[in-house]
Scaffold this motif. Structure first.
Motif, PDB file in Angstrom:
ATOM      1  N   VAL A 242       6.556   5.058  -7.051  1.00  0.00           N
ATOM      2  CA  VAL A 242       6.055   6.062  -6.099  1.00  0.00           C
ATOM      3  C   VAL A 242       5.696   7.348  -6.853  1.00  0.00           C
ATOM      4  O   VAL A 242       4.623   7.926  -6.648  1.00  0.00           O
ATOM      5  N   SER A 245       2.535   6.912  -9.040  1.00  0.00           N
ATOM      6  CA  SER A 245       1.291   6.805  -8.283  1.00  0.00           C
ATOM      7  C   SER A 245       0.906   8.135  -7.638  1.00  0.00           C
ATOM      8  O   SER A 245      -0.250   8.349  -7.284  1.00  0.00           O
ATOM      9  N   SER A 246       1.870   9.046  -7.476  1.00  0.00           N
ATOM     10  CA  SER A 246       1.574  10.315  -6.814  1.00  0.00           C
ATOM     11  C   SER A 246       1.235  11.437  -7.797  1.00  0.00           C
ATOM     12  O   SER A 246       0.620  12.435  -7.405  1.00  0.00           O
ATOM     13  N   ILE A 249      -2.435  12.805  -8.046  1.00  0.00           N
ATOM     14  CA  ILE A 249      -2.941  13.552  -6.900  1.00  0.00           C
ATOM     15  C   ILE A 249      -2.253  14.919  -6.815  1.00  0.00           C
ATOM     16  O   ILE A 249      -2.843  15.901  -6.366  1.00  0.00           O
ATOM     17  N   ILE A 250      -1.009  15.001  -7.288  1.00  0.00           N
ATOM     18  CA  ILE A 250      -0.330  16.291  -7.280  1.00  0.00           C
ATOM     19  C   ILE A 250      -0.951  17.208  -8.339  1.00  0.00           C
ATOM     20  O   ILE A 250      -1.109  18.410  -8.124  1.00  0.00           O
TER      21      ILE A 250
ATOM     22  N   LEU B 146      -0.366  14.918   0.643  1.00  0.00           N
ATOM     23  CA  LEU B 146      -0.942  14.374  -0.582  1.00  0.00           C
ATOM     24  C   LEU B 146      -0.521  12.938  -0.815  1.00  0.00           C
ATOM     25  O   LEU B 146      -1.167  12.204  -1.552  1.00  0.00           O
ATOM     26  N   LEU B 147       0.587  12.538  -0.223  1.00  0.00           N
ATOM     27  CA  LEU B 147       1.164  11.236  -0.547  1.00  0.00           C
ATOM     28  C   LEU B 147       0.543  10.147   0.319  1.00  0.00           C
ATOM     29  O   LEU B 147       0.198  10.372   1.477  1.00  0.00           O
TER      30      LEU B 147
END
Lengths: 270, 328
Positions: A242, A245-246, A249-250, B146-147
């Motif tokens: 998790v 994969s995040s 985008i962060i 965002l998730l």
């Protein structure tokens, strides 16, 4: 001015509610399976178990990451270019023809994407594109266009008319006006659209679910889903997946927060 | 929003409308010749818009029409497609799962709205304050947006684990429940997770709206001796009317189509207690291989979505443009 106690208490409480799950994921992702079963779930514990990250990478997450990047770029770049060109025509072209065109695209905002999955599945099969990354880009582009055109054409309207007239006098073609004047002038809106649609594509779940099949075509959200099925018993490894994969985008959020928020609330804010 | 911009365009176009060929679309009107100025269409403009129109037509509008057509067919997803008239419709409407899914959608819409709207207004009003730390809070509030839904569902799944999650970590026995195994508890879980994911978005909308309320209104109320609570109910809330309509439209139409979270978290279970209509549609089509019936369910969703969007607008007494957010 009296203090707003109710709002204040609420605001901080919500902050805790937002951060708690994120904190939980972060600390759990670096626990070994033994510490996970042995330690307090809400407290961090040493030593850091970086083997979780290794396990995730060995489960082909590098490939899923590349797939997600490819799909995001393959969606966003054509989407921004097409959206920009269409917006240019809508703003600069006559109302008689492009008024209805504009309304048509705005209508697209009201289409629930979920309701179109059966015909899109059929379409992709007939185009012999089932189980390919390109299959994920096409509907992504189409359903991204309405909001993109809304944002870009709003920004194009702010370009002073005199600048276009000056280019007319210089004998420039519409093509030149579009790329030499309109394009640089609307760059912030284009970035907003790009960043926002990248997020949409990155987190998309439904299209990958119905339009791909083989593991090597998975994007990250779908990979996460099947990964948690396989590793149901090893929660720390799933949490590491998790996190990994995040992270992209962060990072994107950290770099372009202004643009992302702008994209999200465009149209909704007044 | 539509009209002022259209008018502006109208004025602007007259200026450079000289050296172009009139297209077929403009011919009937041009012949009348009563327009104040003609608007021939630039061929180049049409060409510029063509790629977007093509993509949108083929992959968004065609599927929208296609779903209606497919609802009058039988198709197992692989073989040939047969027109079977109303068979898929009678099948879809006679199934108890359809009505169950529909009832759950209504439950989802009502519960989501009741839970998220007051919270979003409160938080938005709070965030609209001028103190700098509130901007920092806004940055952090945004994180759930965002998730991916998959990541969120997986996170909450382990957070709610009776033995290795919050319950034992915080030593709160009442959290030790079989959250996903009970048909009532699972709904509480879903509503909370969905609120966690989407309240930030609506909070941002309300924050923006509250910041646009003229400060002088609050100052006048202050002088009149109105307290914070009174100010909130007499100024803030009435001023948020249009934002409330926008936010509610997005919320209601969004609640109609929740799929990812429920799919990853419960797959419709336990039993069929979370098999809401969009999920039922997916399972019917892609697991049950009844694409015709699934299409009929999809048409119901589209009609319901449009009806709800228009209904909320009507309820708010405005005809402002409908849902302006993504349909994703």
């Amino acid at each position: 001015m009296r203090r707003n106690w109710i709002g204040g208490a609420f605001g901080w409480l919500w902050l805790v509610a937002v951060l708690l799950p994120i904190y939980f994921v972060a600390i759990t992702s670096v626990k070994s399976i033994a510490t996970y079963f042995g330690s307090n779930p809400v407290l961090p514990s040493a030593p850091l178990a970086l083997e979780n990250v290794t396990a995730v990478l060995e489960a082909d997450f590098g490939m899923y990451l590349v797939n997600s990047v490819v799909v995001a770029l393959g969606t966003v770049i054509p989407l921004v270019l097409m959206g920009f060109m269409a917006s240019f025509s809508i703003v600069r072209g006559g109302r008689r023809f492009f008024g209805p065109v504009r309304s048509l695209f705005l209508l697209g905002l009201a289409i629930p994407v979920q309701a179109t999955i059966v015909p899109i599945y059929l379409l992709i099969i007939r185009l012999h594109m089932y189980d390919s990354l390109a299959a994920l880009m096409l509907p992504g582009i189409a359903f991204g266009l309405p909001l993109s055109i809304l944002i870009i054409s709003n920004s194009l309207r702010d370009v002073p008319r005199e600048l276009f007239e000056a280019m007319d006098i210089d004998g420039c073609s519409e093509w030149q006006k579009m790329w030499r004047l309109a394009f640089p002038m609307t760059r912030p809106a284009l970035v907003t659209v790009g960043v926002y649609q990248a997020l949409m594509s990155w987190n998309g779940f439904l299209f990958p679910l119905i339009l791909t099949q083989s593991p090597d075509k998975r994007t990250l959200p779908l990979a996460l889903w099947s990964f948690q099925g396989e590793y149901a018993t090893n929660v720390p490894v799933v949490m590491a997946a998790v996190v990994l994969s995040s992270i992209p985008i962060i990072v994107l959020y950290a770099l372009g927060r202004r643009y992302l928020v702008g994209g999200m609330t465009a149209g909704a804010g007044k | 929003m539509t009209s002022p911009s259209a008018v502006r365009q109208d004025v602007r176009v007259g200026a450079d409308a000289s050296q172009t060929r009139a297209r077929r679309q403009s011919a009937p009107r041009a012949r009348r010749g009563t327009e104040p100025h003609r608007e021939p269409v630039h061929v180049s403009h049409v060409l510029f818009a063509l790629p977007a129109l093509l993509f949108f037509g083929v992959f968004a509008l065609l599927p929208l029409v296609g779903v209606l057509v497919l609802s009058f067919t039988s198709w197992n997803g692989i073989g040939a497609i047969h027109f079977t008239g109303l068979t898929s419709w009678t099948e879809a409407l006679s199934r108890s799962t359809t009505w169950h899914g529909l009832a759950l959608v209504v439950l989802m819409i009502v519960a989501t709205w009741l839970l998220q709207t007051p919270l979003s207004i409160l938080l938005g009003t709070f965030l609209a304050g001028q103190q700098r730390y509130r901007n920092v809070l806004a940055i952090l509030y945004f994180l759930p947006l965002l998730l991916s839904s998959a990541a969120i569902a997986i996170t909450f799944k382990s957070l709610l684990d009776p033995n290795f999650g919050l319950a034992s970590g915080l030593n709160l026995p009442f959290l030790k429940q079989n959250w996903l195994g009970d048909s009532v508890l699972v709904w509480i879980v879903l509503l909370v997770i969905i609120a966690w994911q989407f309240i930030p978005f609506h909070t941002l909308i309300y924050q923006g709206a509250v910041r646009q309320i003229p400060r002088s209104m609050f100052e006048a109320a202050e002088i009149d001796g109105a307290g914070r609570v009174r100010q909130f109910f007499s100024i803030t809330l009435p001023q948020l009317k249009y934002t409330l309509i926008t936010s509610s439209t997005l919320m209601v139409v969004g609640a109609l189509t929740y799929f990812d979270i429920i799919f990853v978290l419960t797959q419709g279970g336990p039993g069929s207690s979370t098999r809401i209509l969009p999920l039922d549609m997916y399972l019917t089509g892609f697991r049950g291989n009844e694409m015709g019936v699934a299409s009929a369910l999809a048409v119901i969703l589209v009609v319901l979505g449009l009806g709800l969007a228009l209904g909320v607008q009507r309820l708010g007494g405005t005809d402002a443009s409908a849902s302006q957010m993504e349909g994703a």
